[in-house]
Design a protein around this motif. Sequence first.
Motif, PDB file in Angstrom:
ATOM      1  N   PRO A  20      -0.348   0.176 -12.624  1.00 16.30           N
ATOM      2  CA  PRO A  20       0.847  -0.640 -12.356  1.00 16.30           C
ATOM      3  C   PRO A  20       1.898   0.098 -11.545  1.00 16.30           C
ATOM      4  O   PRO A  20       2.635  -0.531 -10.770  1.00 16.30           O
ATOM      5  N   GLU A  21       1.987   1.428 -11.704  1.00 13.40           N
ATOM      6  CA  GLU A  21       2.990   2.172 -10.952  1.00 13.40           C
ATOM      7  C   GLU A  21       2.695   2.117  -9.447  1.00 13.40           C
ATOM      8  O   GLU A  21       3.621   2.079  -8.624  1.00 13.40           O
ATOM      9  N   LEU A  22       1.417   2.092  -9.077  1.00 15.46           N
ATOM     10  CA  LEU A  22       1.075   1.968  -7.663  1.00 15.46           C
ATOM     11  C   LEU A  22       1.325   0.549  -7.166  1.00 15.46           C
ATOM     12  O   LEU A  22       1.778   0.353  -6.032  1.00 15.46           O
ATOM     13  N   ALA A  23       1.062  -0.442  -8.018  1.00 18.21           N
ATOM     14  CA  ALA A  23       1.364  -1.829  -7.648  1.00 18.21           C
ATOM     15  C   ALA A  23       2.857  -1.990  -7.378  1.00 18.21           C
ATOM     16  O   ALA A  23       3.262  -2.654  -6.410  1.00 18.21           O
ATOM     17  N   ALA A  24       3.691  -1.378  -8.217  1.00 20.61           N
ATOM     18  CA  ALA A  24       5.146  -1.461  -8.015  1.00 20.61           C
ATOM     19  C   ALA A  24       5.562  -0.733  -6.741  1.00 20.61           C
ATOM     20  O   ALA A  24       6.438  -1.196  -5.997  1.00 20.61           O
ATOM     21  N   TYR A  25       4.918   0.410  -6.478  1.00 15.19           N
ATOM     22  CA  TYR A  25       5.219   1.162  -5.254  1.00 15.19           C
ATOM     23  C   TYR A  25       4.846   0.338  -4.026  1.00 15.19           C
ATOM     24  O   TYR A  25       5.609   0.277  -3.047  1.00 15.19           O
ATOM     25  N   ASN A  26       3.670  -0.295  -4.073  1.00  8.79           N
ATOM     26  CA  ASN A  26       3.247  -1.137  -2.943  1.00  8.79           C
ATOM     27  C   ASN A  26       4.221  -2.289  -2.733  1.00  8.79           C
ATOM     28  O   ASN A  26       4.552  -2.649  -1.591  1.00  8.79           O
ATOM     29  N   ASP A  27       4.653  -2.880  -3.817  1.00  8.26           N
ATOM     30  CA  ASP A  27       5.580  -4.009  -3.709  1.00  8.26           C
ATOM     31  C   ASP A  27       6.893  -3.589  -3.058  1.00  8.26           C
ATOM     32  O   ASP A  27       7.509  -4.351  -2.303  1.00  8.26           O
ATOM     33  N   GLN A  28       7.310  -2.345  -3.303  1.00  9.97           N
ATOM     34  CA  GLN A  28       8.578  -1.863  -2.768  1.00  9.97           C
ATOM     35  C   GLN A  28       8.448  -1.314  -1.352  1.00  9.97           C
ATOM     36  O   GLN A  28       9.354  -1.497  -0.517  1.00  9.97           O
ATOM     37  N   HIS A  29       7.340  -0.648  -1.043  1.00 17.79           N
ATOM     38  CA  HIS A  29       7.262   0.110   0.199  1.00 17.79           C
ATOM     39  C   HIS A  29       6.206  -0.391   1.207  1.00 17.79           C
ATOM     40  O   HIS A  29       6.221   0.067   2.354  1.00 17.79           O
ATOM     41  N   MET A  30       5.318  -1.269   0.810  1.00 19.92           N
ATOM     42  CA  MET A  30       4.308  -1.726   1.763  1.00 19.92           C
ATOM     43  C   MET A  30       4.948  -2.657   2.790  1.00 19.92           C
ATOM     44  O   MET A  30       5.766  -3.524   2.451  1.00 19.92           O
ATOM     45  N   LYS A  31       4.565  -2.472   4.041  1.00 19.96           N
ATOM     46  CA  LYS A  31       5.124  -3.290   5.110  1.00 19.96           C
ATOM     47  C   LYS A  31       4.603  -4.727   5.020  1.00 19.96           C
ATOM     48  O   LYS A  31       3.576  -4.990   4.396  1.00 19.96           O
ATOM     49  N   PRO A  32       5.288  -5.666   5.666  1.00 24.34           N
ATOM     50  CA  PRO A  32       4.871  -7.073   5.587  1.00 24.34           C
ATOM     51  C   PRO A  32       3.427  -7.316   6.020  1.00 24.34           C
ATOM     52  O   PRO A  32       2.760  -8.184   5.449  1.00 24.34           O
ATOM     53  N   ILE A  33       2.925  -6.543   6.997  1.00 22.08           N
ATOM     54  CA  ILE A  33       1.557  -6.759   7.446  1.00 22.08           C
ATOM     55  C   ILE A  33       0.571  -6.491   6.313  1.00 22.08           C
ATOM     56  O   ILE A  33      -0.406  -7.222   6.117  1.00 22.08           O
ATOM     57  N   GLY A  34       0.811  -5.427   5.536  1.00 21.96           N
ATOM     58  CA  GLY A  34      -0.056  -5.121   4.408  1.00 21.96           C
ATOM     59  C   GLY A  34      -0.002  -6.190   3.338  1.00 21.96           C
ATOM     60  O   GLY A  34      -1.024  -6.600   2.790  1.00 21.96           O
ATOM     61  N   LYS A  35       1.206  -6.661   3.032  1.00 28.83           N
ATOM     62  CA  LYS A  35       1.361  -7.705   2.021  1.00 28.83           C
ATOM     63  C   LYS A  35       0.724  -9.019   2.483  1.00 28.83           C
ATOM     64  O   LYS A  35       0.178  -9.770   1.662  1.00 28.83           O
ATOM     65  N   ALA A  36       0.784  -9.283   3.770  1.00 30.99           N
ATOM     66  CA  ALA A  36       0.173 -10.510   4.291  1.00 30.99           C
ATOM     67  C   ALA A  36      -1.349 -10.443   4.235  1.00 30.99           C
ATOM     68  O   ALA A  36      -2.022 -11.451   4.004  1.00 30.99           O
ATOM     69  N   LEU A  37      -1.901  -9.242   4.435  1.00 31.41           N
ATOM     70  CA  LEU A  37      -3.359  -9.086   4.410  1.00 31.41           C
ATOM     71  C   LEU A  37      -3.924  -9.085   3.006  1.00 31.41           C
ATOM     72  O   LEU A  37      -5.101  -9.396   2.803  1.00 31.41           O
TER      73      LEU A  37
END
Length: 479
Positions: free
Chosen positions: A302-319
């Motif tokens: 979950p800590e990595l999921a939270a990190y991704n939610d905070q720091h992943m760019k929109p392209i990553g979240k869209a993919l």
Amino acid sequence: MNIVVPGRIGRFRTAACIALIATSLQVAVGIPAIAAPAEQNPAAQQVPVQPPLPFPIPPAPPELDPGFYAPPADVVAAKQPGEIIAAREVHLAFYSVIPFNIDAWQLSYRSTNTRDEPIAAVTTLMKPRGDNGGAPRPLLSYQFPQDSNAEYCAASYVLQQASIPGNITGQFDIPFEFVLPLTALGAGWAVAMPDHEGPDSAFAAGPLGARITLDGVRAAENFQPMGLQPQTKVGLAGYSGGAITTGHTAELAASYAPELNIVGVSEGGVPADIKAMYQMASGNLGAGLIFSGLLGVAREYPELAAYNDQHMKPIGKALAPVKNSLCLYSAALLPFMNLTDGMYDTPDALNDPVPAKVFDALRMGHSVPKMPMFIFNSNPDWIAPVGPVNTLVDEYCRDPSAQVHYTRDHFSEHITLEIDSIARVLLWMKDRFDGVPAEPGCSIHDEGSMALDPASWPIWLQGAGTVLAGLLQQPIGSR
């Protein structure tokens, strides 16, 4: 037994679109009910075994079969690790189409995640026909490279007859690799094939897969129709994504399931260091696949999921929703992505405290396996770099009790070695099951091609004969 020398709702919607026809047919026969808590006896657990679905009724994908794959939390928590929750007979088939004439079941059983929480897991079992002359059978636990974040890409679904969606959307690797456990079955070995990514399809979360695999072996030994004993000789094998789980299973076995009699472990195309894989894949052909692994790992941490939610760019979240809905080869789409600088808004994301901690947990080498190991890797591997595998072997071999046979193949790459190694894996495992002592200490061998070993050639013939017999509806492993 001889060989001749992100949330369930989103995934539910995806599966519902893919498996609409399957679901409508499945309703006609109903979803198997959860078995009552099993009673223990000295030999094995007794659980009601649901009959197989009548052809041509297709199986429901895991996302649409919660009665078996996602039993109530209180039912799971009431069990011990490896204790069976439900069981059913299944029809396995060649690429979902041509059925094999074999005895096969699926078990839903209790396991544990990396936070020590109870979870449900599923394994597929195969048993040769006959009584093996009264001699105890060995058990091969084979970990397929699911390499996907969609539950319908798991072995328990893809191997079943009429499980068409998994093959349509790119899960070709599991049906192909099925030749190895099928040949093992023909040799008289019992076989377990766990869905080692777990209920959330946490691709690349090796420590989770290790617990699921070990509990799957316990469940197989507890399942009365398999006829296995508590001290059954157990072998573990896996390649690539399957090696992620297999390697961690070897390291965890002594502390998590010390009662299991694991006599040998084979792993190839070894992702010994997920961080190194991620760095090498950035901008290369394997970038799309490795990015899917990053998303899968976040489901278990979950800590990595939270990190991704905070720091992943929109392209990553869209993919992410696209990647999470596809099986292996489709998930590998979009190669050459910039994974190091293009996915996060921080300059050195992989070395930030949260990702660094997770990557360290995923790295092999935290303990030395207590059983003989057969490790092999392509020297020019473009998915699982050979450098970290060399380092891993060196770490193991600092322990004088380590037994490691390490082969580097120079004429192959990641995909071709998956094929070339099949016979050698079976040959090496046969020796362990037959009680032939593994060579002491550690050895490193550089070879042109593992496929050129004459001792392995009869195994290729036996494997071809086993598959052909199966396609002709002959019983496999009738001993």
